[in-house]
Design a protein around this motif. Structure first.
Motif, PDB file in Angstrom:
ATOM      1  N   LEU A 117       0.751  -1.178  -0.037  1.00 55.80           N
ATOM      2  CA  LEU A 117      -0.060   0.051   0.141  1.00 55.80           C
ATOM      3  C   LEU A 117       0.857   1.349   0.034  1.00 55.80           C
ATOM      4  O   LEU A 117       0.600   2.214  -0.646  1.00 55.80           O
ATOM      5  N   GLN A 118       1.892   1.318   0.793  1.00 47.54           N
ATOM      6  CA  GLN A 118       2.830   2.265   0.754  1.00 47.54           C
ATOM      7  C   GLN A 118       3.687   2.333  -0.627  1.00 47.54           C
ATOM      8  O   GLN A 118       3.642   3.495  -1.010  1.00 47.54           O
ATOM      9  N   PHE A 119       3.809   1.491  -1.212  1.00 45.36           N
ATOM     10  CA  PHE A 119       4.472   1.374  -2.454  1.00 45.36           C
ATOM     11  C   PHE A 119       3.699   1.906  -3.498  1.00 45.36           C
ATOM     12  O   PHE A 119       4.180   2.557  -4.440  1.00 45.36           O
ATOM     13  N   SER A 120       2.483   1.533  -3.510  1.00 44.34           N
ATOM     14  CA  SER A 120       1.617   1.870  -4.611  1.00 44.34           C
ATOM     15  C   SER A 120       0.909   3.219  -4.478  1.00 44.34           C
ATOM     16  O   SER A 120       0.118   3.481  -5.484  1.00 44.34           O
ATOM     17  N   SER A 121       1.000   3.766  -3.613  1.00 43.93           N
ATOM     18  CA  SER A 121       0.203   5.174  -3.130  1.00 43.93           C
ATOM     19  C   SER A 121       0.847   6.054  -4.396  1.00 43.93           C
ATOM     20  O   SER A 121       1.847   6.174  -4.403  1.00 43.93           O
ATOM     21  N   GLY A 122       0.017   6.637  -4.957  1.00 52.07           N
ATOM     22  CA  GLY A 122       0.604   7.639  -6.076  1.00 52.07           C
ATOM     23  C   GLY A 122       0.469   6.898  -7.605  1.00 52.07           C
ATOM     24  O   GLY A 122       0.757   7.342  -8.609  1.00 52.07           O
ATOM     25  N   LYS A 123       0.731   5.599  -7.543  1.00 55.18           N
ATOM     26  CA  LYS A 123       0.712   4.895  -8.922  1.00 55.18           C
ATOM     27  C   LYS A 123      -0.600   4.439  -9.635  1.00 55.18           C
ATOM     28  O   LYS A 123      -1.629   4.461  -8.882  1.00 55.18           O
ATOM     29  N   ASP A 124      -0.797   4.641 -10.828  1.00 59.58           N
ATOM     30  CA  ASP A 124      -1.743   4.267 -11.665  1.00 59.58           C
ATOM     31  C   ASP A 124      -2.313   3.059 -11.315  1.00 59.58           C
ATOM     32  O   ASP A 124      -1.739   1.800 -11.218  1.00 59.58           O
ATOM     33  N   GLN A 125      -3.607   2.749 -11.288  1.00 56.49           N
ATOM     34  CA  GLN A 125      -4.416   1.582 -10.800  1.00 56.49           C
ATOM     35  C   GLN A 125      -4.196   0.543 -12.006  1.00 56.49           C
ATOM     36  O   GLN A 125      -4.592  -0.621 -11.960  1.00 56.49           O
ATOM     37  N   ASN A 126      -4.143   1.035 -13.212  1.00 56.41           N
ATOM     38  CA  ASN A 126      -3.967   0.282 -14.562  1.00 56.41           C
ATOM     39  C   ASN A 126      -2.559  -0.318 -14.633  1.00 56.41           C
ATOM     40  O   ASN A 126      -2.225  -0.955 -15.629  1.00 56.41           O
ATOM     41  N   THR A 127      -1.504  -0.148 -13.954  1.00 60.37           N
ATOM     42  CA  THR A 127      -0.253  -0.616 -13.994  1.00 60.37           C
ATOM     43  C   THR A 127      -0.157  -2.084 -13.803  1.00 60.37           C
ATOM     44  O   THR A 127      -0.824  -2.793 -12.849  1.00 60.37           O
ATOM     45  N   PRO A 128       0.473  -2.974 -14.863  1.00 63.60           N
ATOM     46  CA  PRO A 128       0.377  -4.378 -14.801  1.00 63.60           C
ATOM     47  C   PRO A 128       1.370  -4.775 -13.725  1.00 63.60           C
ATOM     48  O   PRO A 128       2.288  -4.355 -13.499  1.00 63.60           O
ATOM     49  N   ILE A 129       0.749  -5.918 -13.178  1.00 64.64           N
ATOM     50  CA  ILE A 129       1.558  -6.478 -12.141  1.00 64.64           C
ATOM     51  C   ILE A 129       1.848  -7.813 -12.421  1.00 64.64           C
ATOM     52  O   ILE A 129       1.026  -8.721 -12.563  1.00 64.64           O
ATOM     53  N   TYR A 130       3.246  -8.129 -12.201  1.00 66.00           N
ATOM     54  CA  TYR A 130       3.562  -9.590 -12.538  1.00 66.00           C
ATOM     55  C   TYR A 130       3.927 -10.271 -11.439  1.00 66.00           C
ATOM     56  O   TYR A 130       5.149  -9.944 -10.624  1.00 66.00           O
ATOM     57  N   ILE A 131       3.374 -11.295 -10.858  1.00 66.36           N
ATOM     58  CA  ILE A 131       3.710 -12.105  -9.715  1.00 66.36           C
ATOM     59  C   ILE A 131       4.586 -13.328 -10.096  1.00 66.36           C
ATOM     60  O   ILE A 131       4.022 -14.274 -10.760  1.00 66.36           O
ATOM     61  N   ARG A 132       5.843 -13.424  -9.661  1.00 64.26           N
ATOM     62  CA  ARG A 132       6.530 -15.131  -9.684  1.00 64.26           C
ATOM     63  C   ARG A 132       6.546 -15.374  -8.447  1.00 64.26           C
ATOM     64  O   ARG A 132       7.023 -14.741  -7.485  1.00 64.26           O
ATOM     65  N   ALA A 133       6.455 -16.721  -8.303  1.00 66.87           N
ATOM     66  CA  ALA A 133       6.439 -17.544  -7.154  1.00 66.87           C
ATOM     67  C   ALA A 133       7.192 -18.800  -7.210  1.00 66.87           C
ATOM     68  O   ALA A 133       7.188 -19.430  -8.303  1.00 66.87           O
ATOM     69  N   ASP A 134       7.867 -19.113  -6.227  1.00 67.63           N
ATOM     70  CA  ASP A 134       8.551 -20.516  -6.301  1.00 67.63           C
ATOM     71  C   ASP A 134       7.648 -21.805  -6.262  1.00 67.63           C
ATOM     72  O   ASP A 134       6.566 -21.447  -5.462  1.00 67.63           O
ATOM     73  N   LYS A 135       7.499 -22.676  -6.929  1.00 66.08           N
ATOM     74  CA  LYS A 135       6.831 -23.787  -6.908  1.00 66.08           C
ATOM     75  C   LYS A 135       6.578 -24.360  -5.736  1.00 66.08           C
ATOM     76  O   LYS A 135       5.701 -25.267  -5.688  1.00 66.08           O
ATOM     77  N   THR A 136       7.377 -24.418  -4.823  1.00 62.41           N
ATOM     78  CA  THR A 136       7.391 -25.285  -3.600  1.00 62.41           C
ATOM     79  C   THR A 136       6.560 -24.434  -2.684  1.00 62.41           C
ATOM     80  O   THR A 136       6.347 -24.958  -1.206  1.00 62.41           O
ATOM     81  N   LEU A 137       6.275 -23.062  -2.886  1.00 60.59           N
ATOM     82  CA  LEU A 137       5.363 -22.366  -1.870  1.00 60.59           C
ATOM     83  C   LEU A 137       3.840 -23.114  -1.691  1.00 60.59           C
ATOM     84  O   LEU A 137       3.344 -23.616  -2.522  1.00 60.59           O
ATOM     85  N   GLN A 138       3.269 -22.790  -0.669  1.00 66.75           N
ATOM     86  CA  GLN A 138       2.170 -23.093  -0.401  1.00 66.75           C
ATOM     87  C   GLN A 138       1.230 -22.333  -1.037  1.00 66.75           C
ATOM     88  O   GLN A 138       1.372 -20.972  -1.200  1.00 66.75           O
ATOM     89  N   TYR A 139      -0.112 -22.687  -1.563  1.00 68.58           N
ATOM     90  CA  TYR A 139      -1.167 -22.026  -2.273  1.00 68.58           C
ATOM     91  C   TYR A 139      -1.566 -20.701  -1.700  1.00 68.58           C
ATOM     92  O   TYR A 139      -1.711 -19.708  -2.073  1.00 68.58           O
ATOM     93  N   ASP A 140      -1.525 -20.853  -0.001  1.00 65.99           N
ATOM     94  CA  ASP A 140      -2.119 -19.844   0.744  1.00 65.99           C
ATOM     95  C   ASP A 140      -1.073 -18.408   0.453  1.00 65.99           C
ATOM     96  O   ASP A 140      -1.353 -17.285   0.644  1.00 65.99           O
ATOM     97  N   ASP A 141       0.279 -18.695   0.364  1.00 69.11           N
ATOM     98  CA  ASP A 141       1.113 -17.610   0.489  1.00 69.11           C
ATOM     99  C   ASP A 141       0.908 -16.704  -0.750  1.00 69.11           C
ATOM    100  O   ASP A 141       1.120 -15.536  -0.917  1.00 69.11           O
TER     101      ASP A 141
END
Length: 129
Positions: free
Chosen positions: A83-107
């Motif tokens: 929230l602190q990082f995204s304040s003032g940024k455009d809401q249409n900015t694309p966000i790409y999430i990369r995650a390790d495959k051994t992580l739990q789904y909940d994370d």
């Protein structure tokens, strides 16, 4: 002499045989027949240059450390940091999430939910392949 009370015999065996042969021919040829309709697709404009779009990269390591555009954050502190990082940024900015495959789904869902609650809806989960 012909007796009018006798009913004529009707033999339908040849009719059934012909219909079964036609049905078999239809079942064999129907999957082979392809219907193709030609369509004219629009061509894109080649005069427009693609703009350098800002994007936000979120990487979640197997140690549950979230990297937010090269800033490391613990996963439990991610919602406030985002929230602190995204304040003032455009809401249409694309966000790409990369995650390790051994992580739990909940994370991963926790991070995704935090991003959505901040008002960003152009979110993509990046996979290898």
């Amino acid at each position: 002499m012909y007796d009018f009370n006798d009913k004529p015999d009707l033999n339908i065996t040849p009719l059934v045989d012909i219909m079964l042969v036609l049905l078999a021919i239809l079942m064999v040829t129907a999957p082979v027949v392809e219907f193709e309709e030609t369509i004219n697709l629009p061509t894109g404009s080649r005069s427009q240059q693609t703009q350098d779009v800002q994007k936000i990269d979120i990487i979640i390591t197997k140690e549950r450390v979230v990297t937010l555009n090269k800033n490391k954050v613990e996963i439990k502190n991610f919602p406030d940091s985002f929230l602190q990082f995204s304040s003032g940024k455009d809401q249409n900015t694309p966000i790409y999430i990369r995650a390790d495959k051994t992580l739990q789904y909940d994370d991963i869902i926790f991070v995704l939910k935090s991003v959505k609650e901040a008002g960003f809806f152009k979110v993509a989960l990046v996979t290898d392949g």
